[in-house]
Scaffold this motif. Sequence first.
Motif, PDB file in Angstrom:
ATOM      1  N   HIS A  85       0.820  -1.205   0.000  1.00 14.07           N
ATOM      2  CA  HIS A  85       0.000   0.000   0.000  1.00 14.07           C
ATOM      3  C   HIS A  85       0.856   1.259   0.000  1.00 14.07           C
ATOM      4  CE1 HIS A  85       0.741   0.181   4.400  1.00 14.07           C
ATOM      5  NE2 HIS A  85       0.376   1.457   4.323  1.00 14.07           N
ATOM      6  N   LEU A  86       0.206   2.353  -0.352  1.00 16.32           N
ATOM      7  CA  LEU A  86       0.725   3.709  -0.184  1.00 16.32           C
ATOM      8  C   LEU A  86      -0.212   4.409   0.790  1.00 16.32           C
ATOM      9  CD1 LEU A  86       1.335   4.843  -3.874  1.00 16.32           C
ATOM     10  CD2 LEU A  86       3.043   4.072  -2.236  1.00 16.32           C
ATOM     11  N   CYS A  87       0.306   5.371   1.508  1.00 14.38           N
ATOM     12  CA  CYS A  87      -0.528   6.177   2.398  1.00 14.38           C
ATOM     13  C   CYS A  87      -0.643   7.575   1.798  1.00 14.38           C
ATOM     14  CB  CYS A  87       0.084   6.236   3.797  1.00 14.38           C
ATOM     15  SG  CYS A  87      -0.911   7.207   4.948  1.00 14.38           S
ATOM     16  N   ILE A  88      -1.856   8.047   1.677  1.00 16.29           N
ATOM     17  CA  ILE A  88      -2.112   9.388   1.149  1.00 16.29           C
ATOM     18  C   ILE A  88      -2.846  10.173   2.219  1.00 16.29           C
ATOM     19  CG2 ILE A  88      -3.340  10.729  -0.594  1.00 16.29           C
ATOM     20  CD1 ILE A  88      -3.011   8.320  -2.479  1.00 16.29           C
ATOM     21  N   GLN A  89      -2.321  11.352   2.554  1.00 16.69           N
ATOM     22  CA  GLN A  89      -2.999  12.257   3.478  1.00 16.69           C
ATOM     23  C   GLN A  89      -3.684  13.346   2.671  1.00 16.69           C
ATOM     24  OE1 GLN A  89      -0.972  12.480   7.627  1.00 16.69           O
ATOM     25  NE2 GLN A  89       0.482  13.274   6.139  1.00 16.69           N
ATOM     26  N   THR A  90      -4.848  13.750   3.107  1.00 17.90           N
ATOM     27  CA  THR A  90      -5.623  14.718   2.341  1.00 17.90           C
ATOM     28  C   THR A  90      -6.396  15.668   3.241  1.00 17.90           C
ATOM     29  OG1 THR A  90      -7.336  14.959   0.629  1.00 17.90           O
ATOM     30  CG2 THR A  90      -7.563  13.097   2.124  1.00 17.90           C
ATOM     31  N   ASN A  91      -6.562  16.903   2.768  1.00 19.08           N
ATOM     32  CA  ASN A  91      -7.451  17.871   3.411  1.00 19.08           C
ATOM     33  C   ASN A  91      -8.872  17.754   2.856  1.00 19.08           C
ATOM     34  OD1 ASN A  91      -5.451  19.155   5.023  1.00 19.08           O
ATOM     35  ND2 ASN A  91      -4.803  20.378   3.277  1.00 19.08           N
ATOM     36  N   THR A  92      -9.036  17.052   1.737  1.00 21.12           N
ATOM     37  CA  THR A  92     -10.336  16.917   1.069  1.00 21.12           C
ATOM     38  C   THR A  92     -10.736  15.438   1.045  1.00 21.12           C
ATOM     39  OG1 THR A  92      -9.238  16.824  -1.086  1.00 21.12           O
ATOM     40  CG2 THR A  92      -9.997  18.990  -0.333  1.00 21.12           C
ATOM     41  N   TYR A  93     -11.034  14.908   2.203  1.00 22.67           N
ATOM     42  CA  TYR A  93     -11.281  13.476   2.365  1.00 22.67           C
ATOM     43  C   TYR A  93     -12.410  12.956   1.466  1.00 22.67           C
ATOM     44  CZ  TYR A  93     -12.594   9.058   4.457  1.00 22.67           C
ATOM     45  OH  TYR A  93     -12.924   7.743   4.645  1.00 22.67           O
ATOM     46  N   GLU A  94     -13.585  13.577   1.522  1.00 22.17           N
ATOM     47  CA  GLU A  94     -14.727  13.075   0.768  1.00 22.17           C
ATOM     48  C   GLU A  94     -14.445  13.060  -0.734  1.00 22.17           C
ATOM     49  OE1 GLU A  94     -15.052  15.483   3.125  1.00 22.17           O
ATOM     50  OE2 GLU A  94     -16.063  14.335   4.695  1.00 22.17           O
ATOM     51  N   GLU A  95     -13.863  14.155  -1.256  1.00 22.03           N
ATOM     52  CA  GLU A  95     -13.564  14.242  -2.681  1.00 22.03           C
ATOM     53  C   GLU A  95     -12.505  13.216  -3.084  1.00 22.03           C
ATOM     54  OE1 GLU A  95     -13.605  16.768  -0.546  1.00 22.03           O
ATOM     55  OE2 GLU A  95     -14.699  18.468  -1.402  1.00 22.03           O
ATOM     56  N   THR A  96     -11.503  13.030  -2.237  1.00 21.03           N
ATOM     57  CA  THR A  96     -10.443  12.074  -2.537  1.00 21.03           C
ATOM     58  C   THR A  96     -10.983  10.648  -2.519  1.00 21.03           C
ATOM     59  OG1 THR A  96      -8.819  13.586  -1.570  1.00 21.03           O
ATOM     60  CG2 THR A  96      -8.136  11.292  -1.873  1.00 21.03           C
ATOM     61  N   LEU A  97     -11.790  10.317  -1.533  1.00 16.53           N
ATOM     62  CA  LEU A  97     -12.382   8.988  -1.463  1.00 16.53           C
ATOM     63  C   LEU A  97     -13.272   8.728  -2.677  1.00 16.53           C
ATOM     64  CD1 LEU A  97     -12.737   6.375   0.159  1.00 16.53           C
ATOM     65  CD2 LEU A  97     -14.643   7.504   1.354  1.00 16.53           C
ATOM     66  N   LYS A  98     -14.050   9.707  -3.084  1.00 13.35           N
ATOM     67  CA  LYS A  98     -14.913   9.576  -4.259  1.00 13.35           C
ATOM     68  C   LYS A  98     -14.089   9.338  -5.518  1.00 13.35           C
ATOM     69  CE  LYS A  98     -18.588  11.954  -6.768  1.00 13.35           C
ATOM     70  NZ  LYS A  98     -19.432  13.155  -6.813  1.00 13.35           N
ATOM     71  N   PHE A  99     -12.978  10.057  -5.670  1.00 20.69           N
ATOM     72  CA  PHE A  99     -12.117   9.884  -6.840  1.00 20.69           C
ATOM     73  C   PHE A  99     -11.611   8.450  -6.930  1.00 20.69           C
ATOM     74  CE2 PHE A  99      -7.734   9.762  -8.489  1.00 20.69           C
ATOM     75  CZ  PHE A  99      -7.983  10.117  -9.810  1.00 20.69           C
ATOM     76  N   TYR A 100     -11.088   7.923  -5.840  1.00 19.60           N
ATOM     77  CA  TYR A 100     -10.521   6.581  -5.878  1.00 19.60           C
ATOM     78  C   TYR A 100     -11.579   5.487  -5.991  1.00 19.60           C
ATOM     79  CZ  TYR A 100      -5.824   8.257  -5.178  1.00 19.60           C
ATOM     80  OH  TYR A 100      -4.617   8.880  -5.358  1.00 19.60           O
ATOM     81  N   THR A 101     -12.726   5.649  -5.328  1.00 21.90           N
ATOM     82  CA  THR A 101     -13.740   4.590  -5.376  1.00 21.90           C
ATOM     83  C   THR A 101     -14.603   4.695  -6.633  1.00 21.90           C
ATOM     84  OG1 THR A 101     -15.202   5.895  -3.936  1.00 21.90           O
ATOM     85  CG2 THR A 101     -13.800   4.221  -2.884  1.00 21.90           C
ATOM     86  N   GLU A 102     -15.250   5.826  -6.848  1.00 25.41           N
ATOM     87  CA  GLU A 102     -16.121   5.970  -8.011  1.00 25.41           C
ATOM     88  C   GLU A 102     -15.326   6.184  -9.296  1.00 25.41           C
ATOM     89  OE1 GLU A 102     -19.350   8.736  -7.535  1.00 25.41           O
ATOM     90  OE2 GLU A 102     -19.524   8.225  -5.401  1.00 25.41           O
ATOM     91  N   GLY A 103     -14.235   6.927  -9.206  1.00 22.98           N
ATOM     92  CA  GLY A 103     -13.452   7.231 -10.394  1.00 22.98           C
ATOM     93  C   GLY A 103     -12.547   6.117 -10.844  1.00 22.98           C
ATOM     94  N   LEU A 104     -11.842   5.495  -9.907  1.00 22.89           N
ATOM     95  CA  LEU A 104     -10.843   4.492 -10.275  1.00 22.89           C
ATOM     96  C   LEU A 104     -11.232   3.061  -9.924  1.00 22.89           C
ATOM     97  CD1 LEU A 104      -7.549   6.366  -9.351  1.00 22.89           C
ATOM     98  CD2 LEU A 104      -8.813   6.358 -11.513  1.00 22.89           C
ATOM     99  N   GLY A 105     -12.337   2.879  -9.230  1.00 23.73           N
ATOM    100  CA  GLY A 105     -12.825   1.536  -8.960  1.00 23.73           C
ATOM    101  C   GLY A 105     -12.254   0.852  -7.731  1.00 23.73           C
ATOM    102  N   PHE A 106     -11.610   1.610  -6.843  1.00 24.23           N
ATOM    103  CA  PHE A 106     -11.145   1.019  -5.583  1.00 24.23           C
ATOM    104  C   PHE A 106     -12.363   0.642  -4.738  1.00 24.23           C
ATOM    105  CE2 PHE A 106      -7.158   2.770  -6.784  1.00 24.23           C
ATOM    106  CZ  PHE A 106      -6.171   2.187  -5.998  1.00 24.23           C
TER     107      PHE A 106
END
Length: 117
Positions: A8-29
């Motif tokens: 795994h990689l660890c990613i820290q973010t100030n925009t949690y909801e948007e980042t989670l949406k990108f990876y799950t809905e956008g990239l299929g995680f």
Amino acid sequence: MVESFVHHLCIQTNTYEETLKFYTEGLGFKLVQESPNFHGRSFNTWIQLGTFFIELQTGKQDEILSDGNTNSQGLTHFCLWVEDLNAEVARLREIGTEFLLKNNDFIYYHVENGRLC
């Protein structure tokens, strides 16, 4: 021979909801585990694509994480290969993904024999 792989990689973010949406809905995680209020962080979340995981976390309570800088050490980008870049960009834009412009003008640019954004 012992098998080894990147877990795994660890990613820290100030925009949690948007980042989670990108990876799950956008990239299929797939969302594996979401832990709110995790050791002083609003969230510490595990998402998975195949055998690869991302640990997605917010900064510690009341901490605003500084912006990334591509001229610093560390991870500066990640690469995904897709059959149709135009279609993939359109799909990601539909879920609100913002793209950086290269030289403040173009979303797409060429490197060697490939087209990137």
